[in-house]
Design an enzyme around this catalytic site. Sequence first.
Site, PDB file in Angstrom:
ATOM      1  N   ILE A  95       0.836  -1.199   0.000  1.00 46.78           N
ATOM      2  CA  ILE A  95       0.000   0.000   0.000  1.00 46.78           C
ATOM      3  C   ILE A  95       0.872   1.250   0.000  1.00 46.78           C
ATOM      4  O   ILE A  95       1.816   1.353   0.787  1.00 46.78           O
ATOM      5  CB  ILE A  95      -0.881   0.002   1.273  1.00 46.78           C
ATOM      6  N   TYR A 158      10.305  10.992  -7.562  1.00 43.24           N
ATOM      7  CA  TYR A 158       9.732  10.127  -6.520  1.00 43.24           C
ATOM      8  C   TYR A 158       9.437  10.968  -5.272  1.00 43.24           C
ATOM      9  O   TYR A 158       8.494  10.697  -4.536  1.00 43.24           O
ATOM     10  CB  TYR A 158      10.669   8.961  -6.227  1.00 43.24           C
ATOM     11  N   LYS A 165       9.111   6.243   1.915  1.00 49.24           N
ATOM     12  CA  LYS A 165       9.700   4.881   1.856  1.00 49.24           C
ATOM     13  C   LYS A 165      10.877   4.771   2.833  1.00 49.24           C
ATOM     14  O   LYS A 165      11.068   3.713   3.441  1.00 49.24           O
ATOM     15  CB  LYS A 165      10.163   4.546   0.438  1.00 49.24           C
ATOM     16  N   ILE A 194       7.679  -1.473 -12.108  1.00 55.31           N
ATOM     17  CA  ILE A 194       6.731  -2.368 -12.794  1.00 55.31           C
ATOM     18  C   ILE A 194       5.550  -1.513 -13.222  1.00 55.31           C
ATOM     19  O   ILE A 194       5.124  -0.632 -12.463  1.00 55.31           O
ATOM     20  CB  ILE A 194       6.253  -3.502 -11.839  1.00 55.31           C
ATOM     21  N   ARG A 195       5.003  -1.793 -14.393  1.00 57.91           N
ATOM     22  CA  ARG A 195       3.884  -0.989 -14.881  1.00 57.91           C
ATOM     23  C   ARG A 195       2.582  -1.358 -14.152  1.00 57.91           C
ATOM     24  O   ARG A 195       1.787  -2.167 -14.621  1.00 57.91           O
ATOM     25  CB  ARG A 195       3.724  -1.183 -16.389  1.00 57.91           C
TER      26      ARG A 195
END
Length: 257
Positions: A95, A158, A165, A194-195
């Site tokens: 999540i 990001y 994170k 990853i898409r």
Amino acid sequence: MNLSLENRTYVIMGVANKRSIAWGIARSLSNAGARLVFTYAGERFEKNVRDLAESLERSDSLVIPCDVTDDEQIKEAFGRIKEEVGVIHGVAHCIAFANVEELKGEYLNTTRDGFLLAHNISSYSLTAVAKEARQLMTEGGSIMTMTYLGGERVVNNYNVMGVAKASLDASMKYLANDLGKDGIRVNAISAGPIRTLAAKGVGDFNSILKDIEERAPLRRTTTTEEVGDTALFLMSDLSRGLTGEMLHIDSGFHILG
Ligand code: KAL
């Protein structure tokens, strides 16, 4: 000691659709014989998650709502899990959220509200979930979360998610220290890009993937199957000596300068 998860139950949080990393994890655990409980946030994803859960060979999956910004909902969700399945053996926390307008340009422009929102959903939720899950993990087990390289070093755009994170990574370690005495391990998978739905709308995602294909040691991008199989290792007894660790499943990209 083997990879079988027969007679075990795992909670998978964060499936949005079939491209989700959480769904890759669900498939790997399910193929190993596990019973699964899915939680989703918001009615928007309920049908997707129900349809996916029904596509699994086992028909005894449980699908329940859980908005991780609400302590009551987390309590209720794990209360229902306790009623319906009793003991659980692990949780996959997949999540994260940040306001899309704060995922570009300068990190400096992050607002207080945006900072708190990203940290609330993407980092604090692991702690809140671990607290409830612990009570159902009476046979010990394994909690895992998903992180990204942008928490360890600066990755363009990001931004606030990288800071969240970093907080998640530290939380993972403190939780591993708290829960080790109960036989509960806590680890993180740092996946290559990853898409997924979370990556949708990211401007230069194609060029990020292309760079990985050209430069990562394995010369290919990461798949949800690769992450799923690592999660299977983390959930199984084969990883019994591993806790407080971050595993990079990223074709080796993180070793590059
Ligand atoms: C440097 C990378 C490029 C992308 C930058 C930021 C990505 C952040 C991930 C974060 C989870 C995305 C969002 O929260 C998007 C959100 O604002 C809008 N999307 C949604 O609401 C959708 C519908 C739902 C399903 O999304 C969520 N999160 O609930 C990072 C790349 C290279 C790697 C990625 C994508 C890392 C990651 O953390 O996902």
